[in-house]
Scaffold this motif. Structure first.
Motif, PDB file in Angstrom:
ATOM      1  N   PRO A 156       0.746  -1.120   0.152  1.00 28.35           N
ATOM      2  CA  PRO A 156       0.041  -0.041   0.083  1.00 28.35           C
ATOM      3  C   PRO A 156       0.776   1.298   0.098  1.00 28.35           C
ATOM      4  O   PRO A 156       0.437   2.233  -0.748  1.00 28.35           O
ATOM      5  CB  PRO A 156      -0.878   0.075   1.192  1.00 28.35           C
ATOM      6  CG  PRO A 156      -1.150  -1.480   1.275  1.00 28.35           C
ATOM      7  CD  PRO A 156       0.296  -2.152   0.904  1.00 28.35           C
ATOM      8  N   PRO A 157       1.832   1.548   0.890  1.00 25.83           N
ATOM      9  CA  PRO A 157       2.707   2.550   0.761  1.00 25.83           C
ATOM     10  C   PRO A 157       3.480   2.857  -0.626  1.00 25.83           C
ATOM     11  O   PRO A 157       3.672   3.805  -1.157  1.00 25.83           O
ATOM     12  CB  PRO A 157       3.607   2.528   1.874  1.00 25.83           C
ATOM     13  CG  PRO A 157       3.810   1.378   2.327  1.00 25.83           C
ATOM     14  CD  PRO A 157       2.377   0.544   2.275  1.00 25.83           C
ATOM     15  N   ALA A 158       3.721   1.814  -1.220  1.00 24.81           N
ATOM     16  CA  ALA A 158       4.355   1.834  -2.552  1.00 24.81           C
ATOM     17  C   ALA A 158       3.601   2.031  -3.615  1.00 24.81           C
ATOM     18  O   ALA A 158       3.816   2.982  -4.460  1.00 24.81           O
ATOM     19  CB  ALA A 158       4.876   0.400  -2.995  1.00 24.81           C
ATOM     20  N   ALA A 159       1.989   1.939  -3.417  1.00 26.80           N
ATOM     21  CA  ALA A 159       1.116   2.133  -4.264  1.00 26.80           C
ATOM     22  C   ALA A 159       1.037   3.691  -4.262  1.00 26.80           C
ATOM     23  O   ALA A 159       0.731   4.483  -5.169  1.00 26.80           O
ATOM     24  CB  ALA A 159      -0.187   1.229  -3.984  1.00 26.80           C
ATOM     25  N   HIS A 160       0.837   4.275  -2.907  1.00 25.01           N
ATOM     26  CA  HIS A 160       0.427   5.642  -2.782  1.00 25.01           C
ATOM     27  C   HIS A 160       1.749   6.334  -3.165  1.00 25.01           C
ATOM     28  O   HIS A 160       1.402   7.556  -3.889  1.00 25.01           O
ATOM     29  CB  HIS A 160       0.508   5.835  -1.095  1.00 25.01           C
ATOM     30  CG  HIS A 160       0.038   7.013  -0.968  1.00 25.01           C
ATOM     31  ND1 HIS A 160       1.078   8.200  -0.652  1.00 25.01           N
ATOM     32  CD2 HIS A 160      -1.127   8.009  -0.585  1.00 25.01           C
ATOM     33  CE1 HIS A 160       0.533   9.185  -0.392  1.00 25.01           C
ATOM     34  NE2 HIS A 160      -1.014   9.203  -0.262  1.00 25.01           N
ATOM     35  N   ASP A 161       2.866   6.233  -2.932  1.00 26.05           N
ATOM     36  CA  ASP A 161       4.030   6.827  -3.454  1.00 26.05           C
ATOM     37  C   ASP A 161       4.267   6.914  -4.946  1.00 26.05           C
ATOM     38  O   ASP A 161       4.579   8.163  -5.716  1.00 26.05           O
ATOM     39  CB  ASP A 161       5.383   6.281  -2.793  1.00 26.05           C
ATOM     40  CG  ASP A 161       5.737   6.418  -1.378  1.00 26.05           C
ATOM     41  OD1 ASP A 161       4.635   7.410  -0.952  1.00 26.05           O
ATOM     42  OD2 ASP A 161       6.579   5.803  -0.821  1.00 26.05           O
ATOM     43  N   LEU A 162       3.868   5.835  -5.603  1.00 22.88           N
ATOM     44  CA  LEU A 162       3.854   5.779  -7.088  1.00 22.88           C
ATOM     45  C   LEU A 162       2.884   6.662  -7.635  1.00 22.88           C
ATOM     46  O   LEU A 162       2.754   7.479  -8.603  1.00 22.88           O
ATOM     47  CB  LEU A 162       3.829   4.251  -7.894  1.00 22.88           C
ATOM     48  CG  LEU A 162       3.809   4.081  -9.299  1.00 22.88           C
ATOM     49  CD1 LEU A 162       4.888   4.988  -9.695  1.00 22.88           C
ATOM     50  CD2 LEU A 162       4.037   2.645  -9.483  1.00 22.88           C
ATOM     51  N   ALA A 163       1.622   6.408  -7.297  1.00 19.95           N
ATOM     52  CA  ALA A 163       0.319   7.208  -7.602  1.00 19.95           C
ATOM     53  C   ALA A 163       0.679   8.707  -7.456  1.00 19.95           C
ATOM     54  O   ALA A 163       0.292   9.378  -8.407  1.00 19.95           O
ATOM     55  CB  ALA A 163      -0.719   6.702  -6.775  1.00 19.95           C
ATOM     56  N   GLN A 164       1.381   9.025  -6.402  1.00 17.12           N
ATOM     57  CA  GLN A 164       1.581  10.530  -6.022  1.00 17.12           C
ATOM     58  C   GLN A 164       2.424  11.035  -7.282  1.00 17.12           C
ATOM     59  O   GLN A 164       2.285  11.883  -7.950  1.00 17.12           O
ATOM     60  CB  GLN A 164       2.350  10.766  -4.930  1.00 17.12           C
ATOM     61  CG  GLN A 164       1.249  10.585  -3.726  1.00 17.12           C
ATOM     62  CD  GLN A 164       0.209  11.825  -3.452  1.00 17.12           C
ATOM     63  OE1 GLN A 164      -0.901  11.554  -3.820  1.00 17.12           O
ATOM     64  NE2 GLN A 164       0.636  12.769  -3.322  1.00 17.12           N
ATOM     65  N   ARG A 165       3.585  10.414  -7.657  1.00 19.37           N
ATOM     66  CA  ARG A 165       4.327  10.978  -8.687  1.00 19.37           C
ATOM     67  C   ARG A 165       3.455  10.783 -10.062  1.00 19.37           C
ATOM     68  O   ARG A 165       3.959  11.615 -11.026  1.00 19.37           O
ATOM     69  CB  ARG A 165       5.483   9.845  -8.624  1.00 19.37           C
ATOM     70  CG  ARG A 165       6.505   9.960  -7.374  1.00 19.37           C
ATOM     71  CD  ARG A 165       7.050  11.555  -7.674  1.00 19.37           C
ATOM     72  NE  ARG A 165       7.992  11.848  -6.346  1.00 19.37           N
ATOM     73  CZ  ARG A 165       7.484  12.424  -5.383  1.00 19.37           C
ATOM     74  NH1 ARG A 165       6.293  12.616  -5.198  1.00 19.37           N
ATOM     75  NH2 ARG A 165       8.404  12.315  -4.250  1.00 19.37           N
ATOM     76  N   LEU A 166       2.744   9.696 -10.136  1.00 24.29           N
ATOM     77  CA  LEU A 166       2.073   9.703 -11.490  1.00 24.29           C
ATOM     78  C   LEU A 166       1.055  10.809 -11.694  1.00 24.29           C
ATOM     79  O   LEU A 166       0.882  11.543 -12.607  1.00 24.29           O
ATOM     80  CB  LEU A 166       1.167   8.506 -11.764  1.00 24.29           C
ATOM     81  CG  LEU A 166       1.876   7.252 -11.919  1.00 24.29           C
ATOM     82  CD1 LEU A 166       1.330   5.943 -11.720  1.00 24.29           C
ATOM     83  CD2 LEU A 166       2.992   7.134 -13.264  1.00 24.29           C
ATOM     84  N   LEU A 167       0.699  11.063 -10.703  1.00 26.81           N
ATOM     85  CA  LEU A 167      -0.291  12.458 -10.580  1.00 26.81           C
ATOM     86  C   LEU A 167       0.149  13.576 -11.072  1.00 26.81           C
ATOM     87  O   LEU A 167      -0.114  14.483 -11.720  1.00 26.81           O
ATOM     88  CB  LEU A 167      -1.225  12.546  -9.293  1.00 26.81           C
ATOM     89  CG  LEU A 167      -2.400  11.460  -9.153  1.00 26.81           C
ATOM     90  CD1 LEU A 167      -2.837  11.568  -7.572  1.00 26.81           C
ATOM     91  CD2 LEU A 167      -3.329  11.396  -9.935  1.00 26.81           C
ATOM     92  N   GLU A 168       1.380  13.728 -10.505  1.00 27.76           N
ATOM     93  CA  GLU A 168       2.259  14.960 -10.609  1.00 27.76           C
ATOM     94  C   GLU A 168       3.003  14.873 -11.858  1.00 27.76           C
ATOM     95  O   GLU A 168       2.981  16.045 -12.633  1.00 27.76           O
ATOM     96  CB  GLU A 168       3.792  15.008  -9.648  1.00 27.76           C
ATOM     97  CG  GLU A 168       3.288  15.165  -8.172  1.00 27.76           C
ATOM     98  CD  GLU A 168       4.518  14.847  -7.329  1.00 27.76           C
ATOM     99  OE1 GLU A 168       5.455  14.428  -7.761  1.00 27.76           O
ATOM    100  OE2 GLU A 168       4.291  14.953  -5.886  1.00 27.76           O
TER     101      GLU A 168
END
Length: 372
Positions: A156-168
């Motif tokens: 889950p934290p990996a998914a959150h971190d990657l998603a944040q970068r993809l949104l950026e």
């Protein structure tokens, strides 16, 4: 009481067990001696276990350099269980010291061993190190590797971190897929906060996707006279939810400046104003342009605060004199109250409106009126 190191047998397995027991009892020095004795025996099946045990004992006692040397000895054995555990421990000693550049090789060793139990934390650590270095593609590979393990703690934290970068990076669709995968790893009942964190991020990804869709609808020149006003409103009202209020103001201004959509855009901008039928044509109300500007700029809360602040100040000026019942001050106090709005951007409009009303009623200008 446990035997002294000199009296135990030379069997490596028994020595390791005795050392482990001593370490758990807080007898670190004696445990270190026994672990060292196992290492002195050379290439035994217990060598990796003893080296890791020695590393942990030395680290706990403050001998970090000695602990790292022991970790490297355990790694060198190639043992599939204690080798990656030693590499993990070695990486943590560098992380703890803020030596992320030196931690990365140790984390890579963990990955190279391929022990599934240690892959999730190793990949996550490598992702964050790469991310800090600005290496997105490398970080992405490690984040995806963590998620791919299906680990409920690190996924889950990996998914959150990657998603944040993809949104950026303007890729909300991929962020949605990553977040959905992360949510599937979480037991909502046992980890409600982790679930909520990803759920909110998923909602944000849909907002960003909607912003892109609304913006695309307005990309045609001239905009569709039917869809354009709706897209203008939806885009302008969604952008502030992502902290982009200035862009929202520009969207409203473009819609109001287009002759083909201005009327419908203005109606949508004013949907919460009330119909104004009792007061006649809204264009005749001096505060209507002020409200429109505040809504389009996203400054309506500030305008409301100003209005209440002015009202509070005016009321205080009048109420204190009423409470004290001082004679002969009425004109002075009223004059000060009338001038309170003058310092606000909308104050001159209020003065002008009243002066015009009075001129129409009396036929003469108002004497000694505040500058409008």
């Amino acid at each position: 009481m446990s035997e002294s190191p000199e009296r135990v047998s030379d069997d490596p397995a028994q020595l390791c067990e005795e050392a482990r027991s001593l370490a758990e009892s807080g007898e670190a020095e004696r445990a270190a001696l026994l672990f060292g004795k196992v290492l002195a025996l050379g290439e035994t099946p217990c060598r990796a276990q003893a080296a890791l045990g020695l590393a942990v004992v030395l680290d706990d006692s403050g001998d970090v350099d000695g602990a790292r040397e022991a970790d490297r000895a355990a790694i060198a054995t190639g043992d599939p269980e204690y080798g990656p555990r030693a590499a993990y421990h070695l990486a943590l000693t560098h992380e703890r010291a803020g030596e992320h550049g030196r931690a990365a090789p140790a984390w890579r060793v963990v990955v190279d061993f391929g022990n599934a139990a240690y892959l999730p934390p190793a990949h996550l650590a490598l992702a964050r190190i790469a991310d800090d270095a600005g290496e997105f593609e490398e970080a992405r590979e490690h984040w995806e590797a963590v998620i791919g393990t299906g680990d409920a703690e690190y996924g889950p934290p990996a998914a959150h971190d990657l998603a944040q970068r993809l949104l950026e990076r303007g890729d909300p669709a991929r962020a949605q897929r990553i977040l959905a995968a992360g949510l599937r790893l979480i037991d909502r009942g046992t980890a409600p906060y982790a679930y909520a964190r990803l759920a909110v991020a998923l909602g944000i990804s849909y907002l960003d996707q909607a912003i892109g869709a609304f913006g695309a609808a307005l990309g045609e020149e001239p905009p569709d006279p039917e869809v354009g006003p709706l897209a203008t409103e939806l885009l302008a009202r969604t952008l502030p939810l992502r902290g982009r209020a200035a862009e929202a103001g520009e969207v409203w201004r473009r819609g109001l400046a287009d002759p083909g959509t201005a009327g419908q855009v203005r109606a949508r901008l004013r949907r919460d104003f009330g119909d104004g039928e009792e007061d006649g044509d809204p264009a005749d109300l001096w505060w209507e342009p002020v409200l429109e500007q505040a809504v389009s700029d996203g400054t309506l809360p500030a305008l409301t605060g100003e209005a209440f602040g002015a009202l509070d100040h005016m009321y205080a000026l009048l109420a204190v004199r009423y409470a004290e019942r001082r004679p002969g001050e009425t004109h002075e106090v009223l004059g000060r109250a009338v001038r309170v709005p003058s310092d606000y951007a909308w104050g001159p409009l209020l003065h002008e409106s009243f002066a015009e009303r009075l001129r129409l009623a009396l036929g003469t200008p108002v004497p000694d009126w505040p500058d409008a």
